[in-house]
Design a protein around this motif. Structure first.
Motif, mmCIF file in Angstrom:
data_model
loop_
_atom_site.group_PDB
_atom_site.id
_atom_site.type_symbol
_atom_site.label_atom_id
_atom_site.label_comp_id
_atom_site.label_asym_id
_atom_site.label_seq_id
_atom_site.Cartn_x
_atom_site.Cartn_y
_atom_site.Cartn_z
ATOM 1 N N VAL A 1 41.469 21.983 -42.804
ATOM 2 C CA VAL A 1 42.092 22.060 -44.124
ATOM 3 C C VAL A 1 43.582 22.363 -44.004
ATOM 4 O O VAL A 1 44.003 23.173 -43.175
ATOM 5 C CB VAL A 1 41.408 23.145 -44.985
ATOM 6 C CG1 VAL A 1 42.188 23.412 -46.268
ATOM 7 C CG2 VAL A 1 39.980 22.733 -45.299
ATOM 8 N N ILE A 2 44.373 21.712 -44.839
ATOM 9 C CA ILE A 2 45.758 22.115 -45.096
ATOM 10 C C ILE A 2 45.788 22.580 -46.540
ATOM 11 O O ILE A 2 45.473 21.808 -47.454
ATOM 12 C CB ILE A 2 46.746 20.958 -44.878
ATOM 13 C CG1 ILE A 2 46.705 20.472 -43.441
ATOM 14 C CG2 ILE A 2 48.165 21.390 -45.237
ATOM 15 C CD1 ILE A 2 47.586 19.256 -43.171
ATOM 16 N N LEU A 3 46.119 23.838 -46.771
ATOM 17 C CA LEU A 3 46.096 24.416 -48.112
ATOM 18 C C LEU A 3 47.509 24.673 -48.609
ATOM 19 O O LEU A 3 48.356 25.186 -47.859
ATOM 20 C CB LEU A 3 45.308 25.725 -48.118
ATOM 21 C CG LEU A 3 45.164 26.428 -49.474
ATOM 22 C CD1 LEU A 3 43.770 27.019 -49.638
ATOM 23 C CD2 LEU A 3 46.207 27.537 -49.649
ATOM 24 N N THR A 4 47.760 24.333 -49.857
ATOM 25 C CA THR A 4 49.051 24.605 -50.484
ATOM 26 C C THR A 4 48.836 25.334 -51.793
ATOM 27 O O THR A 4 47.899 25.019 -52.547
ATOM 28 C CB THR A 4 49.837 23.291 -50.716
ATOM 29 O OG1 THR A 4 51.039 23.586 -51.434
ATOM 30 C CG2 THR A 4 49.021 22.283 -51.508
ATOM 31 N N VAL A 5 49.659 26.330 -52.066
ATOM 32 C CA VAL A 5 49.541 27.103 -53.295
ATOM 33 C C VAL A 5 50.914 27.254 -53.923
ATOM 34 O O VAL A 5 51.878 27.676 -53.277
ATOM 35 C CB VAL A 5 48.890 28.488 -53.040
ATOM 36 C CG1 VAL A 5 49.593 29.238 -51.914
ATOM 37 C CG2 VAL A 5 48.882 29.327 -54.303
ATOM 38 N N ASP A 6 51.009 26.881 -55.213
ATOM 39 C CA ASP A 6 52.260 26.968 -55.978
ATOM 40 C C ASP A 6 51.898 27.015 -57.445
ATOM 41 O O ASP A 6 51.065 26.220 -57.915
ATOM 42 C CB ASP A 6 53.157 25.768 -55.671
ATOM 43 C CG ASP A 6 54.608 25.998 -56.092
ATOM 44 O OD1 ASP A 6 54.830 26.385 -57.262
ATOM 45 O OD2 ASP A 6 55.500 25.805 -55.257
ATOM 46 N N ASP A 7 52.494 27.940 -58.200
ATOM 47 C CA ASP A 7 52.155 28.064 -59.622
ATOM 48 C C ASP A 7 52.835 27.018 -60.494
ATOM 49 O O ASP A 7 52.503 26.870 -61.665
ATOM 50 C CB ASP A 7 52.511 29.469 -60.133
ATOM 51 C CG ASP A 7 54.004 29.727 -60.098
ATOM 52 O OD1 ASP A 7 54.618 29.488 -59.045
ATOM 53 O OD2 ASP A 7 54.562 30.167 -61.130
ATOM 54 N N ASP A 8 53.798 26.287 -59.943
ATOM 55 C CA ASP A 8 54.456 25.215 -60.678
ATOM 56 C C ASP A 8 53.627 23.941 -60.509
ATOM 57 O O ASP A 8 53.539 23.392 -59.403
ATOM 58 C CB ASP A 8 55.869 25.000 -60.126
ATOM 59 C CG ASP A 8 56.667 23.984 -60.927
ATOM 60 O OD1 ASP A 8 56.075 22.958 -61.340
ATOM 61 O OD2 ASP A 8 57.871 24.201 -61.123
ATOM 62 N N PRO A 9 52.999 23.430 -61.598
ATOM 63 C CA PRO A 9 52.110 22.268 -61.455
ATOM 64 C C PRO A 9 52.804 21.063 -60.838
ATOM 65 O O PRO A 9 52.222 20.359 -60.017
ATOM 66 C CB PRO A 9 51.664 21.989 -62.897
ATOM 67 C CG PRO A 9 51.852 23.280 -63.621
ATOM 68 C CD PRO A 9 53.053 23.924 -62.981
#
Length: 554
Positions: A5-13
Protein backbone atom coordinates in the motif's frame (compact mmCIF):
# COMPACT_ATOMS: atom_id res chain seq x y z
CA UNK A 1 0.42 -11.68 -2.25
CA UNK A 2 -1.56 -8.44 -1.90
CA UNK A 3 -0.03 -5.33 -3.41
CA UNK A 4 1.91 -3.13 -0.93
CA UNK A 5 0.00 0.00 0.00
CA UNK A 6 0.94 3.62 -0.63
CA UNK A 7 -1.21 5.77 1.66
CA UNK A 8 -1.80 9.50 1.35
CA UNK A 9 -3.68 11.71 3.80
CA UNK A 10 -4.69 15.35 3.23
CA UNK A 11 -7.76 17.25 4.45
CA UNK A 12 -7.92 19.30 1.24
CA UNK A 13 -10.11 17.24 -1.16
CA UNK A 14 -8.49 18.74 -4.25
CA UNK A 15 -4.95 18.03 -3.09
CA UNK A 16 -5.94 14.57 -1.86
CA UNK A 17 -7.40 13.61 -5.23
CA UNK A 18 -4.39 15.05 -7.08
CA UNK A 19 -1.87 13.09 -5.00
CA UNK A 20 -3.82 9.85 -5.35
CA UNK A 21 -4.24 10.43 -9.10
CA UNK A 22 -0.52 10.99 -9.65
CA UNK A 23 0.45 8.00 -7.52
CA UNK A 24 -2.10 5.69 -9.14
CA UNK A 25 -0.97 6.65 -12.62
CA UNK A 26 2.66 5.74 -11.88
CA UNK A 27 2.41 2.99 -9.25
CA UNK A 28 -1.13 1.61 -9.46
CA UNK A 29 -0.13 -1.57 -11.30
CA UNK A 30 2.01 -2.92 -8.45
CA UNK A 31 0.74 -0.94 -5.43
CA UNK A 32 -2.65 -0.24 -3.89
CA UNK A 33 -3.20 3.50 -3.46
CA UNK A 34 -5.24 4.44 -0.38
CA UNK A 35 -6.22 8.02 0.45
CA UNK A 36 -7.78 9.54 3.55
CA UNK A 37 -9.04 13.02 4.43
CA UNK A 38 -7.94 13.16 8.09
CA UNK A 39 -5.41 11.68 10.48
CA UNK A 40 -8.11 9.71 12.30
CA UNK A 41 -9.44 8.24 9.04
CA UNK A 42 -5.91 7.36 7.93
CA UNK A 43 -5.18 5.58 11.23
CA UNK A 44 -8.38 3.59 10.90
CA UNK A 45 -7.35 2.63 7.36
CA UNK A 46 -3.92 1.53 8.62
CA UNK A 47 -5.52 -0.64 11.31
CA UNK A 48 -7.72 -2.35 8.70
CA UNK A 49 -4.68 -2.89 6.47
CA UNK A 50 -2.80 -4.45 9.38
CA UNK A 51 -5.69 -6.75 10.24
CA UNK A 52 -5.77 -7.98 6.65
CA UNK A 53 -2.07 -8.78 6.85
CA UNK A 54 -1.10 -6.30 4.13
CA UNK A 55 2.01 -4.15 4.05
CA UNK A 56 2.41 -0.39 3.80
CA UNK A 57 5.40 0.80 1.81
CA UNK A 58 5.08 4.61 1.80
CA UNK A 59 2.96 7.12 3.74
CA UNK A 60 2.51 10.72 2.56
CA UNK A 61 0.88 13.06 5.08
CA UNK A 62 -0.02 16.73 4.91
CA UNK A 63 1.32 18.74 7.85
CA UNK A 64 -1.55 21.23 8.26
CA UNK A 65 -4.55 19.10 9.14
CA UNK A 66 -7.15 19.92 11.82
CA UNK A 67 -7.18 17.93 15.07
CA UNK A 68 -4.03 16.00 14.15
CA UNK A 69 -0.97 17.39 12.38
CA UNK A 70 1.01 15.41 9.87
CA UNK A 71 3.85 14.88 12.33
CA UNK A 72 1.45 13.64 15.02
CA UNK A 73 -0.16 11.26 12.54
CA UNK A 74 3.17 9.88 11.32
CA UNK A 75 4.32 9.28 14.91
CA UNK A 76 1.22 7.17 15.58
CA UNK A 77 1.48 5.44 12.21
CA UNK A 78 4.99 4.26 13.16
CA UNK A 79 3.48 2.02 15.83
CA UNK A 80 1.43 0.18 13.18
CA UNK A 81 3.94 0.09 10.32
CA UNK A 82 7.47 0.94 11.52
CA UNK A 83 9.01 -0.11 8.17
CA UNK A 84 6.87 2.25 6.07
CA UNK A 85 8.75 5.17 4.55
CA UNK A 86 7.42 8.54 5.69
CA UNK A 87 6.92 11.72 3.64
CA UNK A 88 5.59 15.05 4.93
CA UNK A 89 3.73 17.34 2.51
CA UNK A 90 4.46 20.93 3.50
CA UNK A 91 4.13 24.50 2.42
CA UNK A 92 7.23 26.69 2.44
CA UNK A 93 6.27 28.07 5.85
CA UNK A 94 6.24 24.55 7.32
CA UNK A 95 9.91 23.75 6.80
CA UNK A 96 10.54 24.04 10.54
CA UNK A 97 7.87 21.37 11.10
CA UNK A 98 9.67 19.18 8.57
CA UNK A 99 12.94 19.54 10.45
CA UNK A 100 11.13 18.62 13.66
CA UNK A 101 9.66 15.57 11.93
CA UNK A 102 13.11 14.36 10.92
CA UNK A 103 13.94 14.13 14.63
CA UNK A 104 10.60 12.96 15.98
CA UNK A 105 9.35 10.46 13.39
CA UNK A 106 12.51 9.59 11.46
CA UNK A 107 11.13 11.40 8.42
CA UNK A 108 12.49 10.11 5.11
CA UNK A 109 11.57 13.12 2.96
CA UNK A 110 9.46 16.24 2.85
CA UNK A 111 7.81 17.64 -0.27
CA UNK A 112 6.97 21.29 -0.80
CA UNK A 113 3.56 21.84 -2.40
CA UNK A 114 2.93 22.07 -5.30
CA UNK A 115 5.19 19.35 -6.72
CA UNK A 116 4.38 19.74 -10.42
CA UNK A 117 5.57 18.19 -12.58
CA UNK A 118 5.38 14.87 -10.69
CA UNK A 119 7.85 13.26 -13.13
CA UNK A 120 10.55 15.57 -11.72
CA UNK A 121 9.50 16.30 -8.14
CA UNK A 122 7.34 13.40 -6.93
CA UNK A 123 8.16 10.15 -8.72
CA UNK A 124 11.96 10.21 -8.16
CA UNK A 125 11.35 10.63 -4.42
CA UNK A 126 8.80 7.81 -4.24
CA UNK A 127 10.99 5.54 -6.40
CA UNK A 128 13.88 5.98 -3.98
CA UNK A 129 11.68 5.34 -0.93
CA UNK A 130 10.14 2.21 -2.43
CA UNK A 131 13.59 0.84 -3.19
CA UNK A 132 14.72 1.55 0.39
CA UNK A 133 11.57 -0.12 1.73
CA UNK A 134 12.22 -3.25 -0.34
CA UNK A 135 15.78 -3.48 1.03
CA UNK A 136 14.62 -3.26 4.66
CA UNK A 137 14.51 -6.69 6.35
CA UNK A 138 10.94 -7.87 6.47
CA UNK A 139 8.92 -9.02 9.44
CA UNK A 140 5.87 -11.29 9.34
CA UNK A 141 2.87 -9.28 8.15
CA UNK A 142 0.47 -10.91 10.61
CA UNK A 143 0.52 -10.14 14.31
CA UNK A 144 1.79 -12.34 17.09
CA UNK A 145 -0.82 -12.79 19.82
CA UNK A 146 -0.21 -13.46 23.50
CA UNK A 147 -2.88 -14.94 25.77
CA UNK A 148 -2.21 -14.67 29.49
CA UNK A 149 -3.21 -13.19 32.82
CA UNK A 150 -3.07 -9.46 33.46
CA UNK A 151 -0.88 -9.87 36.53
CA UNK A 152 1.58 -12.44 35.21
CA UNK A 153 5.32 -11.85 35.31
CA UNK A 154 5.92 -14.14 32.33
CA UNK A 155 3.20 -12.48 30.25
CA UNK A 156 4.85 -9.14 30.94
CA UNK A 157 8.29 -10.48 29.95
CA UNK A 158 6.97 -11.70 26.60
CA UNK A 159 5.15 -8.43 25.90
CA UNK A 160 8.31 -6.52 26.76
CA UNK A 161 10.44 -8.76 24.53
CA UNK A 162 8.23 -8.25 21.48
CA UNK A 163 7.69 -4.54 22.06
CA UNK A 164 11.38 -3.77 22.47
CA UNK A 165 12.15 -5.73 19.30
CA UNK A 166 9.36 -3.82 17.50
CA UNK A 167 7.43 -6.97 16.64
CA UNK A 168 3.67 -6.22 16.25
CA UNK A 169 1.58 -8.14 18.78
CA UNK A 170 -1.71 -8.13 20.63
CA UNK A 171 -2.26 -9.19 24.23
CA UNK A 172 -5.50 -10.93 25.20
CA UNK A 173 -6.63 -11.84 28.69
CA UNK A 174 -7.37 -15.55 28.97
CA UNK A 175 -10.88 -14.92 30.31
CA UNK A 176 -11.83 -12.38 27.63
CA UNK A 177 -13.92 -13.61 24.68
CA UNK A 178 -11.10 -13.24 22.15
CA UNK A 179 -8.55 -14.89 24.43
CA UNK A 180 -10.95 -17.74 25.11
CA UNK A 181 -11.64 -18.12 21.37
CA UNK A 182 -7.92 -18.33 20.54
CA UNK A 183 -7.30 -20.94 23.25
CA UNK A 184 -10.26 -22.98 22.04
CA UNK A 185 -9.08 -22.79 18.44
CA UNK A 186 -5.65 -24.05 19.52
CA UNK A 187 -7.22 -26.92 21.48
CA UNK A 188 -5.94 -25.61 24.81
CA UNK A 189 -7.80 -25.23 28.09
CA UNK A 190 -5.70 -22.38 29.47
CA UNK A 191 -4.23 -24.47 32.28
CA UNK A 192 -0.74 -23.40 31.23
CA UNK A 193 -0.23 -19.76 30.34
CA UNK A 194 0.96 -17.65 28.65
CA UNK A 195 0.28 -18.98 25.18
CA UNK A 196 1.82 -17.31 22.13
CA UNK A 197 0.02 -17.67 18.81
CA UNK A 198 2.38 -16.93 15.91
CA UNK A 199 1.43 -15.16 12.72
CA UNK A 200 1.16 -18.56 11.03
CA UNK A 201 -1.32 -19.76 13.66
CA UNK A 202 1.03 -22.01 15.65
CA UNK A 203 0.32 -22.06 19.39
CA UNK A 204 3.35 -22.07 21.72
CA UNK A 205 2.64 -22.92 25.36
CA UNK A 206 4.83 -20.94 27.78
CA UNK A 207 7.62 -20.67 25.20
CA UNK A 208 11.17 -19.49 25.78
CA UNK A 209 12.33 -16.05 24.60
CA UNK A 210 14.40 -17.69 21.87
CA UNK A 211 11.41 -19.65 20.54
CA UNK A 212 9.25 -16.53 20.38
CA UNK A 213 12.00 -14.47 18.75
CA UNK A 214 12.66 -17.11 16.09
CA UNK A 215 8.97 -17.47 15.25
CA UNK A 216 8.69 -13.67 15.04
CA UNK A 217 11.35 -13.57 12.36
CA UNK A 218 14.28 -12.36 14.47
CA UNK A 219 17.74 -13.82 13.88
CA UNK A 220 18.82 -16.01 16.78
CA UNK A 221 21.67 -18.09 15.32
CA UNK A 222 24.91 -17.02 13.70
CA UNK A 223 25.43 -17.88 10.04
CA UNK A 224 29.21 -18.16 10.40
CA UNK A 225 31.77 -19.58 12.79
CA UNK A 226 34.54 -16.96 12.54
CA UNK A 227 34.16 -13.17 12.51
CA UNK A 228 36.52 -10.22 12.47
CA UNK A 229 34.56 -8.56 15.28
CA UNK A 230 32.02 -9.85 17.80
CA UNK A 231 30.09 -7.25 19.79
CA UNK A 232 28.46 -8.48 23.00
CA UNK A 233 25.56 -6.22 23.94
CA UNK A 234 23.26 -4.12 21.77
CA UNK A 235 23.01 -0.84 23.69
CA UNK A 236 24.29 2.47 22.26
CA UNK A 237 27.94 1.44 22.69
CA UNK A 238 27.45 -1.94 21.05
CA UNK A 239 25.39 -0.49 18.21
CA UNK A 240 28.04 2.18 17.65
CA UNK A 241 30.76 -0.47 17.40
CA UNK A 242 28.62 -2.62 15.10
CA UNK A 243 27.79 0.24 12.72
CA UNK A 244 31.42 1.35 12.42
CA UNK A 245 32.71 -2.22 12.22
CA UNK A 246 30.30 -3.13 9.44
CA UNK A 247 30.82 0.12 7.54
CA UNK A 248 34.60 -0.38 7.58
CA UNK A 249 34.46 -3.85 6.08
CA UNK A 250 34.85 -6.00 9.18
CA UNK A 251 32.72 -9.13 9.26
CA UNK A 252 30.74 -8.23 12.36
CA UNK A 253 28.21 -9.99 14.56
CA UNK A 254 26.28 -8.30 17.37
CA UNK A 255 24.87 -10.50 20.14
CA UNK A 256 22.04 -9.21 22.36
CA UNK A 257 20.30 -11.13 25.14
CA UNK A 258 16.93 -9.30 24.95
CA UNK A 259 16.64 -6.44 22.44
CA UNK A 260 18.89 -3.86 20.86
CA UNK A 261 18.88 -0.51 22.62
CA UNK A 262 19.65 -1.56 26.16
CA UNK A 263 18.40 0.81 28.83
CA UNK A 264 18.53 3.70 26.38
CA UNK A 265 16.08 1.84 24.15
CA UNK A 266 13.42 1.97 26.87
CA UNK A 267 13.68 5.74 27.36
CA UNK A 268 10.52 7.59 26.34
CA UNK A 269 12.45 10.70 25.31
CA UNK A 270 16.17 11.52 25.10
CA UNK A 271 16.49 15.28 24.80
CA UNK A 272 20.21 15.95 25.26
CA UNK A 273 21.55 13.76 22.43
CA UNK A 274 23.50 15.75 19.86
CA UNK A 275 21.54 16.59 16.71
CA UNK A 276 18.04 16.05 18.09
CA UNK A 277 16.91 19.44 19.45
CA UNK A 278 13.33 18.22 19.91
CA UNK A 279 14.38 14.96 21.49
CA UNK A 280 14.03 11.41 20.24
CA UNK A 281 12.65 8.29 21.89
CA UNK A 282 15.13 5.61 22.79
CA UNK A 283 13.22 3.10 20.67
CA UNK A 284 13.40 5.32 17.57
CA UNK A 285 17.09 6.11 18.05
CA UNK A 286 18.15 2.52 18.55
CA UNK A 287 15.90 1.22 15.76
CA UNK A 288 17.65 3.59 13.35
CA UNK A 289 21.03 2.36 14.60
CA UNK A 290 20.00 -1.29 14.23
CA UNK A 291 18.77 -0.72 10.67
CA UNK A 292 21.99 1.12 9.93
CA UNK A 293 24.06 -1.80 11.21
CA UNK A 294 22.06 -4.29 9.15
CA UNK A 295 22.53 -2.10 6.07
CA UNK A 296 26.31 -2.48 6.51
CA UNK A 297 26.03 -6.27 6.68
CA UNK A 298 26.16 -6.75 10.47
CA UNK A 299 24.51 -9.92 11.78
CA UNK A 300 22.27 -9.02 14.71
CA UNK A 301 21.42 -11.95 16.98
CA UNK A 302 18.60 -11.58 19.51
CA UNK A 303 17.83 -13.56 22.70
CA UNK A 304 21.33 -15.02 22.79
CA UNK A 305 23.12 -14.92 26.14
CA UNK A 306 26.91 -15.14 26.20
CA UNK A 307 28.17 -17.14 29.17
CA UNK A 308 31.87 -17.51 28.42
CA UNK A 309 34.87 -15.87 26.76
CA UNK A 310 38.13 -17.72 26.14
CA UNK A 311 41.23 -17.68 23.95
CA UNK A 312 41.78 -20.55 21.52
CA UNK A 313 44.90 -20.07 19.45
CA UNK A 314 44.77 -16.65 17.89
CA UNK A 315 41.03 -16.09 18.24
CA UNK A 316 38.58 -15.23 21.01
CA UNK A 317 35.72 -17.71 21.50
CA UNK A 318 32.30 -16.78 22.83
CA UNK A 319 30.15 -19.50 24.40
CA UNK A 320 26.35 -19.21 24.50
CA UNK A 321 24.04 -20.51 27.20
CA UNK A 322 23.05 -23.46 24.97
CA UNK A 323 26.68 -24.55 24.65
CA UNK A 324 27.19 -23.36 21.07
CA UNK A 325 30.16 -21.15 20.17
CA UNK A 326 31.37 -18.54 17.71
CA UNK A 327 34.90 -17.24 17.25
CA UNK A 328 36.19 -13.78 16.43
CA UNK A 329 39.56 -12.12 15.99
CA UNK A 330 38.42 -9.29 18.29
CA UNK A 331 35.61 -8.67 20.79
CA UNK A 332 33.88 -5.55 22.07
CA UNK A 333 32.17 -5.89 25.45
CA UNK A 334 29.14 -3.60 25.60
CA UNK A 335 26.90 -5.48 28.02
CA UNK A 336 25.81 -2.36 29.88
CA UNK A 337 24.30 -2.47 33.33
CA UNK A 338 21.07 -3.61 34.96
CA UNK A 339 19.02 -1.73 37.51
CA UNK A 340 19.67 -2.70 41.11
CA UNK A 341 16.79 -4.29 42.96
CA UNK A 342 15.23 -2.85 46.09
CA UNK A 343 15.99 -4.97 49.15
CA UNK A 344 12.57 -4.46 50.68
CA UNK A 345 10.27 -7.10 52.23
CA UNK A 346 7.59 -8.16 49.74
CA UNK A 347 9.07 -6.70 46.56
CA UNK A 348 10.90 -9.78 45.29
CA UNK A 349 7.70 -11.81 45.10
CA UNK A 350 5.91 -9.02 43.22
CA UNK A 351 8.50 -8.45 40.46
CA UNK A 352 6.58 -8.29 37.19
CA UNK A 353 3.31 -8.15 39.13
CA UNK A 354 3.13 -4.39 39.54
CA UNK A 355 6.80 -3.97 40.51
CA UNK A 356 9.16 -3.27 37.59
CA UNK A 357 12.85 -2.43 37.33
CA UNK A 358 13.33 0.02 34.51
CA UNK A 359 10.91 1.90 32.32
CA UNK A 360 8.65 -1.05 31.31
CA UNK A 361 7.18 1.11 28.57
CA UNK A 362 4.74 -1.63 27.54
CA UNK A 363 2.91 -1.09 30.82
CA UNK A 364 2.46 2.69 30.50
CA UNK A 365 -0.96 2.61 28.75
CA UNK A 366 -2.27 0.19 31.40
CA UNK A 367 -1.62 2.86 34.06
CA UNK A 368 -4.38 5.11 32.69
CA UNK A 369 -6.33 6.81 35.45
CA UNK A 370 -4.20 5.35 38.25
CA UNK A 371 -1.36 6.44 40.53
CA UNK A 372 2.16 5.43 39.55
CA UNK A 373 5.11 5.43 41.96
CA UNK A 374 8.61 5.96 40.57
CA UNK A 375 11.64 5.32 42.79
CA UNK A 376 14.81 7.22 41.90
CA UNK A 377 16.13 10.70 41.29
CA UNK A 378 18.34 10.45 38.20
CA UNK A 379 17.54 11.08 34.53
CA UNK A 380 16.11 7.63 33.87
CA UNK A 381 13.57 8.08 36.67
CA UNK A 382 12.68 11.58 35.47
CA UNK A 383 12.16 10.43 31.87
CA UNK A 384 9.94 7.60 33.10
CA UNK A 385 7.89 9.98 35.25
CA UNK A 386 7.32 12.25 32.26
CA UNK A 387 6.24 9.29 30.13
CA UNK A 388 3.86 7.86 32.71
CA UNK A 389 2.35 11.30 33.26
CA UNK A 390 0.84 11.01 29.77
CA UNK A 391 -1.34 8.15 30.99
CA UNK A 392 -1.57 8.10 34.78
CA UNK A 393 -3.82 10.32 36.84
CA UNK A 394 -0.94 10.95 39.26
CA UNK A 395 2.79 10.19 39.30
CA UNK A 396 4.69 10.20 42.60
CA UNK A 397 8.48 10.28 42.51
CA UNK A 398 10.12 8.84 45.64
CA UNK A 399 13.60 10.31 46.10
CA UNK A 400 15.94 9.38 48.95
CA UNK A 401 17.92 12.62 48.72
CA UNK A 402 16.83 16.16 49.65
CA UNK A 403 16.34 17.25 46.00
CA UNK A 404 16.72 16.29 42.36
CA UNK A 405 19.50 18.77 41.71
CA UNK A 406 22.42 16.46 42.46
CA UNK A 407 21.48 13.66 40.07
CA UNK A 408 19.13 14.94 37.35
CA UNK A 409 19.65 17.23 34.34
CA UNK A 410 18.23 20.70 34.80
CA UNK A 411 16.06 20.55 31.65
CA UNK A 412 14.32 17.46 33.03
CA UNK A 413 13.80 19.02 36.46
CA UNK A 414 12.08 21.99 34.81
CA UNK A 415 9.84 19.70 32.76
CA UNK A 416 8.78 17.77 35.86
CA UNK A 417 8.03 20.97 37.75
CA UNK A 418 5.74 22.08 34.92
CA UNK A 419 3.52 18.95 35.14
CA UNK A 420 0.91 19.47 37.84
CA UNK A 421 0.13 15.81 38.45
CA UNK A 422 3.76 14.80 39.06
CA UNK A 423 4.58 14.95 42.78
CA UNK A 424 8.18 14.76 43.99
CA UNK A 425 8.56 13.41 47.53
CA UNK A 426 12.12 13.90 48.71
CA UNK A 427 13.79 12.18 51.69
CA UNK A 428 11.38 9.27 51.16
CA UNK A 429 12.08 5.56 50.76
CA UNK A 430 10.08 2.37 50.25
CA UNK A 431 10.36 0.00 53.23
CA UNK A 432 7.59 -2.50 52.55
CA UNK A 433 5.23 -3.89 49.91
CA UNK A 434 2.34 -6.33 49.94
CA UNK A 435 -0.33 -7.86 47.72
CA UNK A 436 -1.86 -11.21 46.88
CA UNK A 437 -1.39 -11.78 43.14
CA UNK A 438 -0.11 -8.26 42.42
CA UNK A 439 1.10 -5.12 44.18
CA UNK A 440 -1.58 -3.56 46.39
CA UNK A 441 0.17 -1.62 49.19
CA UNK A 442 3.44 0.24 49.72
CA UNK A 443 4.95 1.35 53.01
CA UNK A 444 6.82 4.64 52.73
CA UNK A 445 9.18 6.12 55.32
CA UNK A 446 10.21 9.74 55.80
CA UNK A 447 13.99 9.56 56.23
CA UNK A 448 14.05 12.70 58.38
CA UNK A 449 11.28 11.98 60.85
CA UNK A 450 11.12 8.20 60.59
CA UNK A 451 7.34 8.35 60.14
CA UNK A 452 5.81 5.59 58.02
CA UNK A 453 2.78 5.70 55.75
CA UNK A 454 0.92 2.88 54.00
CA UNK A 455 -0.52 3.81 50.59
CA UNK A 456 -2.57 2.00 47.99
CA UNK A 457 -0.39 1.23 44.97
CA UNK A 458 -0.65 -1.01 41.91
CA UNK A 459 2.37 0.33 40.00
CA UNK A 460 5.95 0.75 41.17
CA UNK A 461 8.87 1.43 38.80
CA UNK A 462 12.37 1.37 40.27
CA UNK A 463 15.46 3.27 39.03
CA UNK A 464 18.03 3.15 41.83
CA UNK A 465 21.38 2.87 40.11
CA UNK A 466 22.87 0.06 38.16
CA UNK A 467 25.20 -2.92 38.35
CA UNK A 468 27.37 -4.30 35.53
CA UNK A 469 26.48 -7.61 33.93
CA UNK A 470 29.95 -9.13 34.20
CA UNK A 471 29.77 -12.21 36.42
CA UNK A 472 30.44 -14.36 33.36
CA UNK A 473 33.80 -12.56 32.94
CA UNK A 474 35.12 -13.56 36.36
CA UNK A 475 38.72 -14.69 35.94
CA UNK A 476 38.75 -13.70 32.26
CA UNK A 477 39.35 -9.94 32.40
CA UNK A 478 40.25 -7.65 35.28
CA UNK A 479 37.30 -5.87 36.93
CA UNK A 480 37.06 -3.37 39.76
CA UNK A 481 35.48 -4.18 43.12
CA UNK A 482 32.00 -3.30 41.77
CA UNK A 483 32.34 -5.53 38.70
CA UNK A 484 33.04 -2.87 36.08
CA UNK A 485 35.59 -3.89 33.44
CA UNK A 486 38.92 -2.06 33.63
CA UNK A 487 40.65 -1.00 30.44
CA UNK A 488 43.63 0.91 29.05
CA UNK A 489 45.35 3.21 31.57
CA UNK A 490 43.00 2.04 34.35
CA UNK A 491 44.45 -1.47 34.32
CA UNK A 492 46.57 -2.16 37.40
CA UNK A 493 50.30 -2.57 36.85
CA UNK A 494 52.09 -5.81 37.47
CA UNK A 495 50.91 -9.43 37.39
CA UNK A 496 47.34 -8.49 38.39
CA UNK A 497 46.83 -6.86 35.00
CA UNK A 498 47.30 -10.10 33.13
CA UNK A 499 44.45 -12.08 31.71
CA UNK A 500 44.55 -15.87 31.28
CA UNK A 501 46.79 -15.60 28.22
CA UNK A 502 49.11 -13.04 29.78
CA UNK A 503 49.71 -9.51 28.63
CA UNK A 504 51.98 -8.75 25.69
CA UNK A 505 55.06 -6.98 27.13
CA UNK A 506 56.09 -5.19 23.93
CA UNK A 507 53.23 -2.70 24.01
CA UNK A 508 50.90 -0.97 26.41
CA UNK A 509 47.18 -1.78 26.21
CA UNK A 510 45.11 0.39 23.90
CA UNK A 511 42.84 2.92 25.55
CA UNK A 512 39.67 0.76 25.67
CA UNK A 513 41.48 -2.59 25.71
CA UNK A 514 40.89 -4.94 28.63
CA UNK A 515 43.46 -7.16 30.30
CA UNK A 516 42.78 -9.74 27.58
CA UNK A 517 44.43 -8.44 24.36
CA UNK A 518 41.99 -7.93 21.49
CA UNK A 519 39.03 -7.55 23.83
CA UNK A 520 37.70 -4.02 24.34
CA UNK A 521 35.13 -2.54 26.73
CA UNK A 522 32.77 0.34 25.88
CA UNK A 523 29.82 2.11 27.44
CA UNK A 524 28.41 1.66 30.91
CA UNK A 525 30.15 -1.67 31.55
CA UNK A 526 33.56 -0.01 31.39
CA UNK A 527 35.02 1.25 34.66
CA UNK A 528 35.16 5.05 34.77
CA UNK A 529 32.85 5.57 31.78
CA UNK A 530 30.53 8.57 31.47
CA UNK A 531 26.99 7.25 31.73
CA UNK A 532 25.60 9.02 28.66
CA UNK A 533 24.28 7.74 25.34
CA UNK A 534 26.56 9.99 23.29
CA UNK A 535 29.74 8.89 25.09
CA UNK A 536 28.81 5.21 24.70
CA UNK A 537 28.30 5.65 20.95
CA UNK A 538 31.64 7.49 20.73
CA UNK A 539 33.45 4.72 22.59
CA UNK A 540 31.90 2.16 20.26
CA UNK A 541 33.28 4.04 17.26
CA UNK A 542 36.68 4.47 18.95
CA UNK A 543 36.85 0.77 19.77
CA UNK A 544 36.62 -0.14 16.08
CA UNK A 545 39.63 2.03 15.24
CA UNK A 546 41.54 0.23 18.00
CA UNK A 547 40.33 -3.11 16.65
CA UNK A 548 41.96 -2.24 13.33
CA UNK A 549 45.25 -1.53 15.13
CA UNK A 550 44.98 -4.81 17.00
CA UNK A 551 44.29 -6.78 13.81
CA UNK A 552 47.17 -5.10 11.95
CA UNK A 553 49.76 -5.67 14.68
CA UNK A 554 48.95 -9.15 15.95
Amino acid sequence: MPRPVILTVDDDPGVSRAVARDLRREYGEYHRIVRADSGDAALEALREIALRGEQVAVILADQRMPRMSGVEFLERAMDLFPRARRVLLTAYADTEAAITAINVVDLDHYLLKPWDPPEEKLYPVVDQLLEAWRRTPDRPATETRIIGHRWSARSYELRDLLARNQVPFRFHLADDPEGHRLLEAAGLDGARLPVVVTGEGEALVDPSDAEVAEKAGLATHATGELYDLAVVGGGPGGLGAAVYGGSEGLRTVLVESVATGGQAGTSSRIENYLGFPDGVSGAQLTDRARRQAVKFGVEVLTTRTVTGLATHGGVRVLTFDDGSEIAAHSVVLATGVSYRTLDVPGLTELAGLGVYYGAATTEAPSCAGETVYVVGGANSAGQAAMNFSRYAERVVMLVRGPSLQASMSQYLIEQIEAVEHIEVRTCTEVVGASGDDHLEKLTLRDRNSGDEQVVDAHWLFVFIGAEPRTDWLDGVVVRDDRGFVLSGPDLPAGPDSRGPSGWEPERDPFHLETSLPGVFAVGDVRGGSVKRVASAVGEGAMAVSLVHRWLENR
